[in-house]
Design an enzyme around this catalytic site. Sequence first.
Site, mmCIF file in Angstrom:
data_model
loop_
_atom_site.group_PDB
_atom_site.id
_atom_site.type_symbol
_atom_site.label_atom_id
_atom_site.label_comp_id
_atom_site.label_asym_id
_atom_site.label_seq_id
_atom_site.Cartn_x
_atom_site.Cartn_y
_atom_site.Cartn_z
ATOM 1 N N TRP A 1 0.833 -1.214 0.000
ATOM 2 C CA TRP A 1 0.000 0.000 0.000
ATOM 3 C C TRP A 1 0.863 1.259 0.000
ATOM 4 O O TRP A 1 0.366 2.353 -0.227
ATOM 5 C CB TRP A 1 -0.942 0.008 1.214
ATOM 6 C CG TRP A 1 -0.253 0.278 2.535
ATOM 7 C CD1 TRP A 1 0.889 -0.298 3.001
ATOM 8 C CD2 TRP A 1 -0.656 1.194 3.548
ATOM 9 N NE1 TRP A 1 1.206 0.186 4.243
ATOM 10 C CE2 TRP A 1 0.281 1.108 4.608
ATOM 11 C CE3 TRP A 1 -1.720 2.079 3.671
ATOM 12 C CZ2 TRP A 1 0.181 1.872 5.767
ATOM 13 C CZ3 TRP A 1 -1.811 2.837 4.833
ATOM 14 C CH2 TRP A 1 -0.870 2.735 5.862
ATOM 15 N N ASP A 2 2.157 1.096 0.259
ATOM 16 C CA ASP A 2 3.091 2.213 0.195
ATOM 17 C C ASP A 2 2.890 3.000 -1.104
ATOM 18 O O ASP A 2 3.001 4.229 -1.123
ATOM 19 C CB ASP A 2 4.544 1.715 0.227
ATOM 20 C CG ASP A 2 4.851 0.810 1.413
ATOM 21 O OD1 ASP A 2 3.945 0.092 1.853
ATOM 22 O OD2 ASP A 2 6.009 0.806 1.872
ATOM 23 N N GLU B 1 0.438 -2.159 12.668
ATOM 24 C CA GLU B 1 0.694 -3.603 12.761
ATOM 25 C C GLU B 1 1.012 -4.053 14.187
ATOM 26 O O GLU B 1 1.358 -5.210 14.397
ATOM 27 C CB GLU B 1 1.816 -3.996 11.797
ATOM 28 C CG GLU B 1 1.369 -3.834 10.345
ATOM 29 C CD GLU B 1 2.479 -4.126 9.338
ATOM 30 O OE1 GLU B 1 3.655 -4.075 9.723
ATOM 31 O OE2 GLU B 1 2.135 -4.399 8.172
ATOM 32 N N LYS C 1 2.450 0.982 16.185
ATOM 33 C CA LYS C 1 3.682 0.944 15.404
ATOM 34 C C LYS C 1 3.772 2.156 14.479
ATOM 35 O O LYS C 1 4.828 2.714 14.277
ATOM 36 C CB LYS C 1 3.700 -0.346 14.579
ATOM 37 C CG LYS C 1 4.979 -0.599 13.801
ATOM 38 C CD LYS C 1 4.836 -1.892 12.992
ATOM 39 C CE LYS C 1 6.048 -2.145 12.104
ATOM 40 N NZ LYS C 1 5.763 -3.187 11.101
ATOM 41 N N GLN C 2 2.634 2.532 13.918
ATOM 42 C CA GLN C 2 2.679 3.539 12.856
ATOM 43 C C GLN C 2 1.330 4.227 12.719
ATOM 44 O O GLN C 2 0.304 3.693 13.115
ATOM 45 C CB GLN C 2 3.032 2.860 11.552
ATOM 46 C CG GLN C 2 1.988 1.835 11.117
ATOM 47 C CD GLN C 2 2.546 0.859 10.100
ATOM 48 O OE1 GLN C 2 2.876 -0.267 10.435
ATOM 49 N NE2 GLN C 2 2.644 1.295 8.866
#
Lengths: 763, 763
Positions: free
Chosen positions: A362-363, A489, A601-602
């Site tokens: 998906w980046d 994640e 995480k993000q």
Amino acid sequence: MNMNNLNINNWIIKHNLETLDYYSESETIFAQANGYFGTRGTLEEGCSQEIEGTFVNAFYDTEEIVYGEAAYGYAKNRQTQLLVPNSKTIYISIDGEVLDVEKSIIENHSRELDLKTGIINRSLKWRTNTGKEVLINTERLISMEYENLMAINLSLKPLNFSGEINIKSGIKRDKLNDIDENDPRVSGELKYSLNIYDKYCEKDLIIAKSKTNNSNLGLITSIINKVDNVIDREIEKSDESTDNNIYESINIKVVENEVCNLTKYCYYYFDKQDRLENEIDHKIKDFRELCKNNYGYYKESQEKYYNKFWENSDIVIDGDNEIQAAIRFNIFHLIQSVGKNGKTNIAAKGLTGDGYEGHYFWDTETYVIPHFIYTNPDIAKKLLEYRYSILSKAKDRAKEMSYKGALYPWRTICGEESSAYYPAGTAQIHINADIMYSIKKYYEVTEDLEFMISKGFEMLLETSRFYADYSDYIEGRGYCINGVTGPDEYCALVNNNTYTNMMVRYQLKFLVDFIESLKANDKKLYNDILSKFNVKIKEIKLFEDIYKNMYIHYDEEKGLIGQDDAFLNKKVWDFKNTPKENYPLLLNYHPMVIYKHQVIKQADLILSMLLIPENFTYEEKKANFDYYEKVTTHDSSLSECIHGIIANELGYEDMSYKFFENTVKTDLYDLHNNVKNGVHIASMAGSWQCIVFGFGGMRQIDGVLHFNPRLCDKFNKIEFKIRFKGRVIKVSIERDKTDYQLVSGKNITIVNNGEVIELVKLF
Amino acid sequence: MNMNNLNINNWIIKHNLETLDYYSESETIFAQANGYFGTRGTLEEGCSQEIEGTFVNAFYDTEEIVYGEAAYGYAKNRQTQLLVPNSKTIYISIDGEVLDVEKSIIENHSRELDLKTGIINRSLKWRTNTGKEVLINTERLISMEYENLMAINLSLKPLNFSGEINIKSGIKRDKLNDIDENDPRVSGELKYSLNIYDKYCEKDLIIAKSKTNNSNLGLITSIINKVDNVIDREIEKSDESTDNNIYESINIKVVENEVCNLTKYCYYYFDKQDRLENEIDHKIKDFRELCKNNYGYYKESQEKYYNKFWENSDIVIDGDNEIQAAIRFNIFHLIQSVGKNGKTNIAAKGLTGDGYEGHYFWDTETYVIPHFIYTNPDIAKKLLEYRYSILSKAKDRAKEMSYKGALYPWRTICGEESSAYYPAGTAQIHINADIMYSIKKYYEVTEDLEFMISKGFEMLLETSRFYADYSDYIEGRGYCINGVTGPDEYCALVNNNTYTNMMVRYQLKFLVDFIESLKANDKKLYNDILSKFNVKIKEIKLFEDIYKNMYIHYDEEKGLIGQDDAFLNKKVWDFKNTPKENYPLLLNYHPMVIYKHQVIKQADLILSMLLIPENFTYEEKKANFDYYEKVTTHDSSLSECIHGIIANELGYEDMSYKFFENTVKTDLYDLHNNVKNGVHIASMAGSWQCIVFGFGGMRQIDGVLHFNPRLCDKFNKIEFKIRFKGRVIKVSIERDKTDYQLVSGKNITIVNNGEVIELVKLF
């Protein structure tokens, strides 16, 4: 900067090669590519420290995934982008002594990468043991105009002798030297780059043929050496059982103080194995045609290409040279790495390393495409066309998962799911909505209805069908999306991840609105498309019902939006007692330990604030950012850029700057200590977003550009250009004012700090 | 019954071998074992359809687990119980013609397993191609008294000739023929049973030595052939590179109408490789001693053992012969399979097949131990001692998982976690509480304080320390246990699985109560034990605080207890549109699809109702059972027995009977079509629970036995015995009355249908 033999001066990255410190890292920094193929910045003659890698985008092999304990529906095959034969190799020898950067007597050894051309220029003076001195210069480029071509120009100037120099130039199969045996992502079998099963020479042209074991792909690697003053030349092949190389050994006559040139043309082409055999003659002819032009021709072509590119894509930063160089370096790597043919995409490490097996994530849509939509929308289109090319695989996957429509793979090259850990793979079903979000933005920016009709609509419809089937109507709540993993994640298999639910809602509304607009504007097209894809009114009503009744988990008591149903009912991670060396957590804690805590995480909910700002009031943004930022580790390189943007919006200037700096310098300053394994494409693109969406405060809402610029005091001025609906808008941001200039295109209105402005062409 | 050549008559299972239908299945039915080792019911001379398997309990090897994508803390090594050399093998030949059940002319071929002795008696009449006729009879037993010993008695009676018969009797290394290449649980390398690295003969004794690759275990397999009328005998060895067998070939003289006997003694012993070498002489001596007794001695010993066993363990069912036989068959397999030395346990398939790699699960404590606690508490103690023997591994595992105390492995042989899919493995942290529940029940039944002091307390304390550290205090909720998997493997990584929370609460209360009782009764012991294990008052207070404030998820609106926080907010599985062939769901749906629905694989909340009945009112049991039973697939063989018990309690007679019948007949009637791969130990034990806890309605609450008998109308009467606090109580249940008889021990009070009764010894 820890790599102290790299020196950045505006557009030039200079590498002092007198020592080999940070040599592997420099190979990544000096990697060249054109989207079709790429090669790491290794020296022509190699070096014991090298991590050679030449990659052809989407040239991969497959291997069955072995699971500790398998289950129904698991991804079946690993896909691995292969290291292909290295065509850069040139050995130079005088009187039998071979130039060796680690053993020879060398002076003034350095190289430069010019971001304005993508050309690497290397020079050195070599004194042989017998006292002969020669100036050596190589220039190397991978053509942006001719996707199969790399050209290397070697010039030799003897300083104190006339006589013979031997050049051995060929195609090499490399032994890999960066295998981590403990890393399960790397096959223990992979000791060499791709094998060559046939190699031969046709007049001056050398060709090596390779094929994959399981993916039915074939590759030709071909070279031609053009050289002055040949005395004699012959072919040398090495044994197939070992390294399996092929070289042309050329003795050339050199004259003191006169420059002698060798131009090496290198050519990569791949296709399905069966098709390739029929194409070879044609391709060889094509290659021979290309070789008719001299090196200068291609150098000029590069200059032209990059001139045009930087015209639209450059970002000027006044006030910090390091950051100025870093942002240009990042933009340069994006254009180098991106697949431009509609059949390929952009891998997590571009074409600079074998991390993440060359997979597309998906980046692309969430990090990279925004950059291209606003600077090179044609490239954005090609990336979306790639998604269309794998739609049938996405349909198969949805069916395998027992659902209607299409489910895009979390990580893939060929379109099949390749994630071997579904809780952080297939479960990230937001991938569908991420792609559709890009399509919506692309469509709004370009008004490319033809794309929507021929490809976009079908993708949008089929992924929406998946979501409609996957969503569950739960009494008292509405439509719920259960058992998924959001971008974060460090939480897995949760219910109602807010990011996912909001993105799905956004996509379904886009679909329904698009159908409505067709109905209003082109009744025939409307009827045709509904009939072609068998869309009934009932189905449209269902999509509408879902987006209107999508459940979003608000915790009234805490005054927060839940990242998911359960997040706020978990215990906050004990950050205070977590030693620094235990980050990233995923390397030091069992997943179930991480999952049971409030630890992120993000960017997840924070990412929704960027993508769909209209979903949040300022107060909601602030309250939730304040809460969630504190429990975010940024253990992913996809995180800080997003938090940086929202931090800037909320006026957290220092925090925003810190996140931006960490993002923009990730690779050029090797902040994660792993640049030797390749660049971080998403973070590079994220640094562009930090400038345009962060400092520029740009948002595209309902097809209108909004700006809320806020420049930190580290900079005097930032300038960038945006392409939008056929216009080019130049934005110049200073601390106290912002200037919008309509460079081309018709007048257009934008919104600056809430105020509607009409931009008018000046002449 | 589909296996129509099996015939069950009270205690005898008779197998007509005139056809080889259901032959592989019969091997499981006729499997023999004594807990130390076991062997499948293969014929002495083998057969092409056989799935030979001889297993020594806890004799295993390890191999690194390969993951598609590995992460921190994953189980590192696969443990696999090995197939060991087969010592049953006897070939009989006359005039060079070898007896072969598939080719020879055979009459009256049948065999019987006598559940009263565990002996298999096989007989047949063989006519050779040259017309010679011989009656052949074999008897085989694995000694319950001498754990290393198997004895086979072969008798030959020539009917129409006198002359020579050749017997080849030895140790065979089998080629495996039941490898499913698609089953990742089976190593592709495993083509043969365990290799023999050394084999030789010492006088009449043959010995084969084997060792494992990684687990440092060594095994000796030894045989002695005792035979009448020997003409000559010699050793034959086959090549190591192929099958690697060793036989003794014996020519014997036979006389018409006279019986000639061969007794084969077989001996298995294993230990750590390094220790074994020093033990061999001693073990061989032990074996020679055993061989001094004739076959009849061991037959008598078996009879004695089983007489005593059935005296306490038999269940008499009046009204259904099939079920009568099936329950005895199940009880027989439990006593055969269970490890009795404190260093071994009972595998999911006992010693009858290699399914589940010979691992020990919670099946032991939750399904098997209740049976032994109430019939053979010494064996229950041995099983718990095994858990104590791996406590240090459980402590290591807790540490690796970043928690205090001890976390028992979900599946193991040697004590290390061996589950390669943690969401249905390590995440089932209820394993700790399941073991502690057993310890509590064992302690109450036996009042074995010495066990508690020497072993039980430490296990209880360390597992409680794990839970105390793992539980999270969440404001407004209390202590939560997040990110775990309950017994139901169709939900994974959930928060506050009610079963888990209730079991942990129960265990913590047990610990605190136990400490309190020490304090009250033996102050010195109390001080010693607290000091030995460094237990501070503060820690006891914490345990108390946790159990008093454990969060249980009630859904007030629905009037139900949640299986976990999220369960009732998920969509109910679409049972109506799920075709029958799609069960078990796990073979036809991706785990994340299953996890997102309300669908249950096996008893979970319902199991809590059985284990801790005092937690539920009758109305709660009914409401929740009614709801949860409807969404349970019983895709696990651990499920129906539990639902059957609670169904009976709630008066659902037909449902209860159906579940009971499915449970009790699972293996003997091959209801799951996989009995050829081994028996289902948990379901066998579950059938005992159906009778005692189901029809008998027995519950042990606060150390008192309660009965609420309810017999279904299929039976006239059920009788069983219970050992409890030194007493033996015989329970006879009829439709309208229940009789309790105190067979031995002091007077005791029990509760029958809520009414306290004192049982008095009659004479």
